[in-house]
Scaffold this motif. Sequence first.
Motif, PDB file in Angstrom:
ATOM      1  N   LEU A 142       7.974 -12.242  -1.065  1.00  0.00           N
ATOM      2  CA  LEU A 142       7.079 -13.221  -1.689  1.00  0.00           C
ATOM      3  C   LEU A 142       5.882 -12.537  -2.340  1.00  0.00           C
ATOM      4  N   ILE A 143       5.308 -11.579  -1.610  1.00  0.00           N
ATOM      5  CA  ILE A 143       4.113 -10.902  -2.122  1.00  0.00           C
ATOM      6  C   ILE A 143       4.426 -10.146  -3.415  1.00  0.00           C
ATOM      7  N   PHE A 144       5.522  -9.395  -3.418  1.00  0.00           N
ATOM      8  CA  PHE A 144       5.861  -8.602  -4.596  1.00  0.00           C
ATOM      9  C   PHE A 144       6.346  -9.452  -5.768  1.00  0.00           C
ATOM     10  N   PRO A 155      -2.323 -15.018  -6.870  1.00  0.00           N
ATOM     11  CA  PRO A 155      -1.292 -14.172  -6.255  1.00  0.00           C
ATOM     12  C   PRO A 155      -1.847 -13.414  -5.057  1.00  0.00           C
ATOM     13  N   PHE A 156      -1.116 -13.399  -3.969  1.00  0.00           N
ATOM     14  CA  PHE A 156      -1.572 -12.754  -2.731  1.00  0.00           C
ATOM     15  C   PHE A 156      -1.833 -11.268  -2.948  1.00  0.00           C
ATOM     16  N   SER A 157      -1.074 -10.648  -3.828  1.00  0.00           N
ATOM     17  CA  SER A 157      -1.159  -9.199  -4.014  1.00  0.00           C
ATOM     18  C   SER A 157      -2.380  -8.764  -4.808  1.00  0.00           C
ATOM     19  N   ASN A 158      -3.120  -9.709  -5.394  1.00  0.00           N
ATOM     20  CA  ASN A 158      -4.292  -9.341  -6.196  1.00  0.00           C
ATOM     21  C   ASN A 158      -5.304  -8.548  -5.371  1.00  0.00           C
ATOM     22  N   GLY A 159      -5.636  -7.356  -5.850  1.00  0.00           N
ATOM     23  CA  GLY A 159      -6.680  -6.554  -5.217  1.00  0.00           C
ATOM     24  C   GLY A 159      -6.242  -5.778  -3.999  1.00  0.00           C
TER      25      GLY A 159
END
Length: 200
Positions: free
Chosen positions: A33-35, A118-122
């Motif tokens: 999900l994150i990617f 998006p969860f992956s931001n930062g």
Amino acid sequence: MTMEDTQLRSLRQKELLYTNILFVVYAVIVFGLIFSRASTPLVYAVLAIIFAISPLSMVLARKSNILYLMFPGMNELLRYEQEKLGDQWLRYQLSNVYLQVAVSLFFVIQAIIRPAHPFSNGLPLWYFLVVPAVLLILGNLNVRSQARRIDQSNYEQLKIYTGDRVLFTSIFAIVALVITGVVFVAYKILEKSWSHIGPF
């Protein structure tokens, strides 16, 4: 080593193996999900569901570990632990449930209050390597520690340990839920204030 000891050792090895398999499955789901740049609320919602699985299996099937539902061979280990713990078995299992419910509710609140970015931001790359590794190590240590405690202790020792464990996890869960509730209420108050202010 007797046949009983050999059988128990085999069951404990399977327990550790199946636990790691489940961890990998959960990790693949979450990191998939994150990617794929899923939103932060969605990732937290999935984490909440994952941590709610064992409490739900306890309520619906009286089995506190999802392993007992997914891998029928583990029912033998369940019966062994029930016999070893006697009337303390339910209290011992509930101590695990309290923590998982608290963590699940924490993630539910995060899913509600987090913005839909998006969860992956930062997040740096090392985060996706270090966090799973640490969780895997801690999970394995926890499984081994609990198994050793049950296998090497008599009923009286387990009764004392269970009482201490229930007390600790109850206090921890209550504190975690209070903090989570305070954060949620504060968020709602701020959200209401911002709605009155309106855009600049």
